[in-house]
Design an enzyme around this catalytic site. Structure first.
Site, short mmCIF file in Angstrom:
data_model
loop_
_atom_site.label_atom_id
_atom_site.label_comp_id
_atom_site.label_asym_id
_atom_site.label_seq_id
_atom_site.Cartn_x
_atom_site.Cartn_y
_atom_site.Cartn_z
N LEU A 145 20.86 -5.74 -0.73
CA LEU A 145 19.50 -5.18 -0.66
C LEU A 145 18.91 -5.59 0.68
O LEU A 145 19.08 -6.74 1.10
CB LEU A 145 18.65 -5.74 -1.80
CG LEU A 145 17.14 -5.42 -1.76
CD1 LEU A 145 16.88 -4.01 -2.29
CD2 LEU A 145 16.34 -6.39 -2.60
N ASP A 200 -1.35 -4.46 -3.68
CA ASP A 200 -2.81 -4.58 -3.58
C ASP A 200 -3.38 -5.10 -4.91
O ASP A 200 -2.80 -4.89 -5.97
CB ASP A 200 -3.41 -3.22 -3.24
CG ASP A 200 -4.84 -3.34 -2.74
OD1 ASP A 200 -5.25 -4.45 -2.34
OD2 ASP A 200 -5.54 -2.32 -2.73
N HIS A 225 -3.52 -14.47 -3.93
CA HIS A 225 -2.41 -14.31 -2.96
C HIS A 225 -1.23 -15.22 -3.33
O HIS A 225 -0.08 -14.83 -3.20
CB HIS A 225 -2.89 -14.64 -1.54
CG HIS A 225 -3.96 -13.71 -1.05
ND1 HIS A 225 -3.89 -12.34 -1.22
CD2 HIS A 225 -5.13 -13.93 -0.38
CE1 HIS A 225 -4.97 -11.76 -0.69
NE2 HIS A 225 -5.74 -12.71 -0.18
#
Ligand code: IPE
Ligand code: IPE
Ligand code: MG
Length: 250
Positions: free
Chosen positions: A138, A27, A44
């Site tokens: 991962l 955020d 973004h």
């Protein structure tokens, strides 16, 4: 399906020194851009750049599962042009990054209600998941059009479809149908941007997760911020309902 992972409420899970699973609410992109007098979308764009970094940092530290909240089921409420840009960025990231994930042994999974995405995006998602499915170093999960309430509801509905004559669902059966049944519950949750809320992220799975909030805006997130979060996690006493004295004894 037999789940390999402990439920934090049904059993006492282990508390690994390096979090096995980190879940992040990324955020603060909009505020990062605003501070620089740039349009929100610039934040973004910078945010996507940071994702690459955090994947590498987590892999280097031995984290096995990294889950990133990219777009919530409530983010459709944003101005249409911002939503369009976010979708474009998602498409671009999938087009550009899957090869790199492959080269680095990273498995990609996308969770969320994909039915709202267009065919092109859905195909990119399916292809990206298929291309990376065999990797084990991962697991990177991207939550897109994801909502914790949606996840619980779809799990109940999926279970009901399989068991039309049963009346009561149990915890294990529900967990098996959640969209992240392939992963252990998160050990560490990080939210950047200063807000201290869950915003309908992994409601079920965060039952016993250690929560870490930082004012750092997502586009400024780096290895040092990650290490600060892990250091904070390592100082916590994960009691899972027990007393401190019981932990010392065992
Ligand atoms: C998070 O950054 C990214 C998404 C929700 C897609 P924000 O866009 O929420 O940034 P702020 O909270 O407005 O700063
Ligand atoms: C949460 O961030 C969702 C993502 C980061 C994708 P928001 O910025 O949308 O959360 P709220 O609305 O401030 O709670
Ligand atoms: Mg926000």
């Amino acid at each position: 399906m037999i789940r390999k992972f402990f439920s934090s409420t049904a059993e006492i899970p282990d508390a690994p020194p390096v979090p096995r699973h980190i879940a992040i609410i990324m955020d603060g992109n909009g505020r990062w851009a605003k501070k620089r007098l740039m349009p929100r979308v610039a934040g973004h764009v910078q945010g996507v750049e940071r994702v690459r970094n955090v994947i590498k940092s987590c892999a280097d530290r031995g984290v096995e599962f990294l889950t990133l909240f990219a777009f919530s089921s409530e983010n459709w409420r944003r101005p249409a042009d911002e939503v369009t840009k976010l979708m474009e960025l998602f498409v671009m990231a999938l087009e550009r990054e899957v090869d790199k994930l492959n080269r680095n042994g990273i498995r990609l999974r996308i969770i969320g209600d994909l039915s709202r995405f267009d065919d092109k995006l859905r195909k990119l998602i399916a292809d990206g998941e298929a291309a990376t499915a065999k990797h084990t170093r991962l697991t990177l999960t991207v939550a897109a059009n994801y909502g914790g309430r949606w996840d619980i509801m779809q799990a109940v509905n999926a279970w009901r479809a399989e068991h039309p004559h049963s009346h009561a669902i149990n915890e294990d059966a529900l967990a098996e149908h959640l969209s992240m049944a392939y992963a252990p519950e998160p050990d560490l949750f990080i939210r950047t941007g200063g807000e201290q809320r869950i915003s309908n992220f992994l409601l079920w799975q965060l039952a016993y997760t250690e929560l870490y909030f930082t004012k750092t805006l997502w586009p400024d997130f780096d290895a040092a911020t990650l290490d600060a979060a892990i250091a904070s996690y390592q100082k916590r006493e994960r009691r899972f309902g027990r007393t401190s004295e019981q932990l010392v004894q065992s």
